[in-house]
Design an enzyme around this catalytic site. Structure first.
Site: not given
Length: 655
Positions: A414, A606, A653, A655
């Site tokens: 990012s 995020c 966003d 992961w």
């Protein structure tokens, strides 16, 4: 091509990265009419499970396979395929139970199957494996949905549906367990027996002599090989961005946090706050030397090699001409996790009987593989070096390494800056991954983050002391330089600056929010109005990993506390209870309900997908459930948040 068997298997697949097949629809139609011989197309640069499955189906049982992308197939009579063909569905699920881009048309067709179920007995025989992530609510929804639709149409499934879980990091092992159970069942369906193993290389590797100016020594494409790189700059044609600066953000903790800035001024690249920067890393000198030593390539590492495919329709995964050293340093991800499949194949080329026996144990016993390989994050050279440290594994074909070791792919980060404050300079925020595992001989080092650390360490006059080749192929760069490109993201600020935003990001998940805030600060400096802005940030300790501490204070000074609210949670502060970002919501419940339900705020999350994103969602639902319109009904509040996701007001966003 001579048929190995009168039987063939048709494989259909879709993967998260998009279209991977290259067969035309007309080709498929001919194949189904048996006007041409079936092929086994393998795309080496796509190290997908379909490639592994199709090759093993042929080598073990003589099954001829065709890999086809779902977008390239006509589904009108799929349910009526004869039983001498089996369709193996390898389906990925994206986001909240959605099909990947190349499966959208197929998904619509399946909906038709469900709405108009066929009466009677379908002739279709199929098997299926799903690629999913249990961090999301609709885990492996696509394969489950297709399986259910096929069952409602009386299709015949062979074996169990496999569910691969990328969320737990067990996707590869889940696939291997499913494959080992399903392949023999497919063979039994056709009345085939397993054959003795014979390695069939997909590529031809030939030594040519000394490298020339036409030899790829790490260049990404011919433009760089000719020393004439030019835009447009893309993933396949990245820009060589010089390092402007790299600084460690927190010096008192045990972890290294890097703020890295790269210069885009010589390129046509542009970005927006929230986009991703693709970094193409290189392998470390230590791992390159180990790889070349273990496979007996040290003495010939600089010799030129030509790599070609044994099938003219298949592209080799690396450039040709190149060298073993360039392959190990730039083109293959030699530090990637090892699969049991790779060890199983390597056992056939072991230098000693003892080494072969050990590899057979590791490749056939999941528990042993997990303990000695996976849990210690060993790469292939480390595994083979531990098993047999005194004899080089020279018999392992280099073509086999090209087949089983993935190509070096860019890593995405990012962007933590805004073009309004630094148009030609882009920054990212990373934590350098170095982990000591129990029983491990060496620390595990993340490939990309340690590459970024290497970029930051040498001075312009002292490049040779770096742990990596940061001066590029042929020592081209006079200062640390990285190949980069920009990936557009939907993780964007609202179109209207007056729209309120709520940002939630622990650890390095706060990176894009630094860019968001830089944007709003710059707008405010230009006397433009900005909406209410809330940031919920979490870290371990104030003294160890409080990223950008002084910058948040500066942002608050410009935006004023009435506009910008900064809230931080410390999870390991001595003398204080453990607190995470979602624990801060209760204190701001009224503001959150007002912003989300009445002011049209956009919510951004995020960071970690496994627990944080889920916990944030549940806690936020509990908070807004306290509003009178929900009357403390958390389920209805969650439904409302799901609607926000669909409308683009709840963005993740993770992961």
């Amino acid at each position: 091509m001579e048929l190995m068997s009168p039987i063939d298997v048709l494989f259909l697949k879709t993967v998260a990265c998009g279209a991977v097949g290259y067969l035309s629809n007309s080709y498929l139609q001919q194949y189904r009419k048996r006007q041409i011989e079936p092929l086994i197309p393998q795309k080496p640069e796509d190290k997908s499970i379909s490639k592994t499955l199709s090759k093993e189906a042929k080598t073990r049982f003589g099954l001829e396979c065709l890999i086809a992308d779902l977008d390239d197939h006509d589904f009108d009579d799929l349910l009526t395929l004869s039983k001498d063909k089996i369709v193996v569905f390898l389906l990925a699920t994206y986001g909240e139970g959605e099909p990947t881009d190349n499966a959208i048309s197929f998904n619509r067709h399946v909906q038709g199957w469900t709405e108009n179920s066929q009466q009677g007995d379908s002739t279709l025989h199929y098997a299926g494996f799903g690629l999913g992530n249990s961090s999301y609510q609709f885990y492996n929804e696509m394969i489950k949905y297709v399986d259910s639709a096929l069952a409602s149409n009386a299709a015949h499934r062979i074996g169990n549906i496999g569910l691969g879980d990328d969320g737990k990091g067990t996707l590869e092992e889940d696939f291997l367990l499913w494959k080992e159970a399903t392949l023999p069942q497919l063979a039994q369906h056709f009345g085939l027996t397993e054959r003795s193993y014979t390695y069939e290389p997909s590529f031809l590797v030939e030594r040519q002599g000394a490298p020339t100016n036409d030899t790829f020594l790490g260049e990404p494409n011919k433009k760089y090989l000719r020393n004439k790189p030019r835009g447009p700059y893309t993933l396949s044609n990245p820009y060589a961005a010089p390092l402007i600066c790299a600084r460690e953000l927190c010096v008192n903790g045990t972890r290294k946090f890097l703020h890295t800035e790269l210069d885009l001024s010589g390129s046509t690249l542009s970005y927006e706050a929230g986009d991703h920067l693709a970094i193409r890393p290189t392998n470390s000198d230590l791992e390159v030397k180990r790889f070349l030593r273990v496979f007996g390539l040290h003495d010939i590492q600089k010799d030129e090699i030509a790599v070609s495919s044994n099938d003219s329709a298949i592209k080799a995964p690396i450039p040709s001409l190149t060298t073993h050293e360039a392959v190990a340093r730039y083109y293959l991800d030699i530090c990637a996790s090892v699969s049991r499949q790779l060890l199983r194949t390597a056992a056939n080329f072991a230098p000693t009987n003892n080494a072969k026996a050990q590899l057979q144990i590791l490749s056939t016993q999941p528990a042993a593989f997990q303990r000695y390989v996976s849990d210690r994050c060993l790469n292939i050279a480390q595994v083979l070096e531990l098993i047999e440290p005194t004899v080089a594994w020279k018999n392992v074909p280099f073509s086999m390494l090209l087949e089983y070791i993935p190509v070096m792919k860019p890593r995405y980060y990012s962007i933590s800056s805004s073009p309004l404050s630094s148009k030609r300079v882009v920054s990212i925020t990373t934590v350098v991954q170095t982990t000591k595992f129990p029983e491990a001989i060496e620390d595990f080092k993340g490939v990309a983050t340690n590459y970024l650390l290497a970029l930051s360490e040498p001075s312009e006059r002292n490049l040779q002391k770096s742990t990596h080749q940061v001066s590029g192929p042929r020592q081209r760069y006079s200062k640390p330089t990285s190949l980069v490109s920009i990936r557009r993201s939907k993780f964007k600020l609202p179109q209207h600056p007056e729209t309120p935003i709520i940002m939630i990001g622990p650890g390095t998940g706060v990176a894009p929010f630094r860019g968001f805030l830089q944007t709003r600060v710059q707008l405010r400096k230009e006397a433009k109005s900005v909406g209410r802005t809330m940031l919920f940030y979490g870290c371990r300790k104030k003294s160890e990993d409080f990223l950008y501490e002084t910058e948040w204070q500066e942002f608050e000074h410009v935006l004023t506390p009435e506009v910008f609210s900064f809230n931080v949670a410390f999870s390991r502060e001595e003398g204080q209870p453990k607190q995470y970002v979602q624990h801060l919501f209760a204190k701001h419940a009224e503001d959150l309900r007002d912003l989300v339900l009445r002011k049209g705020a956009h919510v951004y999350i995020c960071g970690d997908a496994h627990r944080m994103a889920r916990d944030v969602f549940k806690t936020m639902a509990s908070v807004i459930a306290g509003d009178s319109q929900f009357n403390n009904d958390v389920d209805k509040a969650q439904e409302h948040l799901v609607l926000l996701k669909g409308s683009g007001r709840w963005l993740e966003d993770v992961w």
